[in-house]
Motif scaffolding. Sequence first.
Motif, PDB file in Angstrom:
ATOM      1  N   ALA A 207     -13.427   2.886  -5.826  1.00  0.00           N
ATOM      2  CA  ALA A 207     -13.378   1.665  -5.934  1.00  0.00           C
ATOM      3  C   ALA A 207     -12.329   1.003  -6.919  1.00  0.00           C
ATOM      4  N   ILE A 208     -12.720   1.436  -8.262  1.00  0.00           N
ATOM      5  CA  ILE A 208     -11.470   1.171  -9.119  1.00  0.00           C
ATOM      6  C   ILE A 208     -10.205   1.575  -8.852  1.00  0.00           C
ATOM      7  N   GLY A 209      -9.949   2.721  -8.287  1.00  0.00           N
ATOM      8  CA  GLY A 209      -8.528   3.017  -7.786  1.00  0.00           C
ATOM      9  C   GLY A 209      -8.028   2.107  -6.825  1.00  0.00           C
ATOM     10  N   THR A 210      -8.893   1.945  -5.695  1.00  0.00           N
ATOM     11  CA  THR A 210      -8.250   1.220  -4.518  1.00  0.00           C
ATOM     12  C   THR A 210      -8.050  -0.329  -5.147  1.00  0.00           C
ATOM     13  N   ILE A 211      -8.754  -0.875  -6.081  1.00  0.00           N
ATOM     14  CA  ILE A 211      -8.422  -2.392  -6.268  1.00  0.00           C
ATOM     15  C   ILE A 211      -7.146  -2.350  -7.339  1.00  0.00           C
ATOM     16  N   VAL A 212      -7.144  -1.113  -8.230  1.00  0.00           N
ATOM     17  CA  VAL A 212      -5.854  -1.224  -9.168  1.00  0.00           C
ATOM     18  C   VAL A 212      -4.513  -0.979  -8.208  1.00  0.00           C
ATOM     19  N   GLY A 213      -4.779  -0.036  -7.248  1.00  0.00           N
ATOM     20  CA  GLY A 213      -3.423   0.190  -6.555  1.00  0.00           C
ATOM     21  C   GLY A 213      -3.146  -0.987  -5.591  1.00  0.00           C
ATOM     22  N   SER A 214      -4.170  -1.615  -4.965  1.00  0.00           N
ATOM     23  CA  SER A 214      -3.806  -2.780  -4.246  1.00  0.00           C
ATOM     24  C   SER A 214      -3.296  -4.127  -4.981  1.00  0.00           C
ATOM     25  N   ALA A 215      -3.941  -4.185  -6.299  1.00  0.00           N
ATOM     26  CA  ALA A 215      -3.417  -5.224  -7.059  1.00  0.00           C
ATOM     27  C   ALA A 215      -1.814  -4.829  -7.361  1.00  0.00           C
ATOM     28  N   ALA A 216      -1.591  -3.699  -7.645  1.00  0.00           N
ATOM     29  CA  ALA A 216      -0.212  -3.443  -8.184  1.00  0.00           C
ATOM     30  C   ALA A 216       0.784  -3.509  -6.798  1.00  0.00           C
ATOM     31  N   GLU A 220       3.848  -5.896  -6.652  1.00  0.00           N
ATOM     32  CA  GLU A 220       5.065  -5.428  -6.776  1.00  0.00           C
ATOM     33  C   GLU A 220       5.964  -5.204  -5.644  1.00  0.00           C
ATOM     34  N   SER A 221       5.192  -5.398  -4.325  1.00  0.00           N
ATOM     35  CA  SER A 221       5.802  -5.334  -3.017  1.00  0.00           C
ATOM     36  C   SER A 221       6.704  -6.582  -2.700  1.00  0.00           C
ATOM     37  N   GLY A 222       6.268  -7.927  -3.216  1.00  0.00           N
ATOM     38  CA  GLY A 222       6.746  -9.006  -2.981  1.00  0.00           C
ATOM     39  C   GLY A 222       6.261  -9.608  -1.426  1.00  0.00           C
ATOM     40  N   ILE A 223       5.216  -8.804  -0.975  1.00  0.00           N
ATOM     41  CA  ILE A 223       4.374  -9.249   0.271  1.00  0.00           C
ATOM     42  C   ILE A 223       3.125 -10.071   0.090  1.00  0.00           C
ATOM     43  N   ASP A 224       3.124 -11.108   0.758  1.00  0.00           N
ATOM     44  CA  ASP A 224       1.915 -11.702   0.563  1.00  0.00           C
ATOM     45  C   ASP A 224       0.528 -11.108   0.816  1.00  0.00           C
ATOM     46  N   ALA A 226      -2.100 -11.643   2.882  1.00  0.00           N
ATOM     47  CA  ALA A 226      -2.334 -11.808   4.126  1.00  0.00           C
ATOM     48  C   ALA A 226      -1.511 -10.829   5.073  1.00  0.00           C
ATOM     49  N   THR A 227      -0.210 -10.632   4.864  1.00  0.00           N
ATOM     50  CA  THR A 227       0.494  -9.658   5.285  1.00  0.00           C
ATOM     51  C   THR A 227       0.223  -8.132   5.188  1.00  0.00           C
ATOM     52  N   LEU A 228      -0.260  -8.063   3.854  1.00  0.00           N
ATOM     53  CA  LEU A 228      -0.471  -6.746   3.482  1.00  0.00           C
ATOM     54  C   LEU A 228      -1.939  -6.527   4.151  1.00  0.00           C
ATOM     55  N   ARG A 229      -2.863  -7.401   4.210  1.00  0.00           N
ATOM     56  CA  ARG A 229      -4.170  -7.324   4.936  1.00  0.00           C
ATOM     57  C   ARG A 229      -3.823  -6.941   6.350  1.00  0.00           C
ATOM     58  N   LYS A 230      -3.019  -7.718   6.999  1.00  0.00           N
ATOM     59  CA  LYS A 230      -2.684  -7.344   8.364  1.00  0.00           C
ATOM     60  C   LYS A 230      -2.103  -6.050   8.568  1.00  0.00           C
ATOM     61  N   ASN A 231      -1.019  -5.644   7.650  1.00  0.00           N
ATOM     62  CA  ASN A 231      -0.630  -4.123   7.765  1.00  0.00           C
ATOM     63  C   ASN A 231      -1.450  -2.957   7.593  1.00  0.00           C
ATOM     64  N   VAL A 232      -2.681  -3.235   7.032  1.00  0.00           N
ATOM     65  CA  VAL A 232      -3.631  -2.217   6.894  1.00  0.00           C
ATOM     66  C   VAL A 232      -4.608  -2.126   7.913  1.00  0.00           C
ATOM     67  N   THR A 233      -4.654  -3.400   8.644  1.00  0.00           N
ATOM     68  CA  THR A 233      -5.887  -3.433   9.733  1.00  0.00           C
ATOM     69  C   THR A 233      -5.192  -3.068  11.132  1.00  0.00           C
ATOM     70  N   SER A 234      -5.579  -1.850  11.652  1.00  0.00           N
ATOM     71  CA  SER A 234      -5.615  -1.555  12.959  1.00  0.00           C
ATOM     72  C   SER A 234      -6.432  -2.351  14.111  1.00  0.00           C
ATOM     73  N   PRO A 235      -5.875  -2.683  14.912  1.00  0.00           N
ATOM     74  CA  PRO A 235      -6.768  -3.034  15.987  1.00  0.00           C
ATOM     75  C   PRO A 235      -8.041  -2.305  16.329  1.00  0.00           C
TER      76      PRO A 235
END
Length: 270
Positions: A207-216, A220-224, A226-235
Amino acid sequence: MNLAANEKSIGFIGAGIMGASLIRGLLNSSIKANQIYISEKNLERATEVTSQFSVENLSLSQITQKCEVIFLSVKPQDLENVLKEISGSLKNDALLISIAAGKTSNFIEGLLKSKNPVVRVMPNTPAQIGKGVSVISAGTFATKADLDLTKELLSSTGLVIEVEESQQDAVTAVSGSGPAYFFSFVESMIKSGVKLGLSEEIATKLAIGTIVGSAAMLQESGIDAATLRKNVTSPNGTTAAALEVFSKKKLDDIINEAMTAAKKRSQELA
């Protein structure tokens, strides 16, 4: 206020968690321990802070006589009495930096006998590790130089943002209280992980690793987000199944209701 920051005497009235976090940040910059003084009425806490940071605990009158910059870091309900006690002995040009939640610069100025510059600040607890967010607003008599000095002093604790004071209650709901929202979410992730069969140790690391990595990644990516959420969500995938539950339970409404409650409470503290 023409002294450089590293030549000023800096006082903290109140040395709780946030006050100590700011002291730690200052000491990680160009500020020396012999420039910092505290006035902490809880003797056990005063001993802890003076021992940890090698700073001196003074009376309120000594703080006002000695310091060009004073952080008001007491609890909101204690601020009025503190201001009444120090009003008569403040240096006329002493900068007051208030981190008392909900208390406006007008409230502070109304209890002072002199026209001291006041800057209102809403910091948050990641300031303890230099990853905080501090949002500042100028009071009636605060100049650009006062704001610049405040930014300089707070910069070692993380990001510093300036807003109109009318936005400070909303700021409190987003960044001031925000860390607790994430801690609460991580708590829930860990509990669910254990219910799903993981050990508490493994669930915590995940859980902690996921939160830290996702926040980074978000920073750092410059991507909003909403887009990051969509990118990780397969239909029809696993993430989509989880997010569907969030949607059905109206997570957006829950978050908005919670943050609205935080803003309302900040207004009540004024």
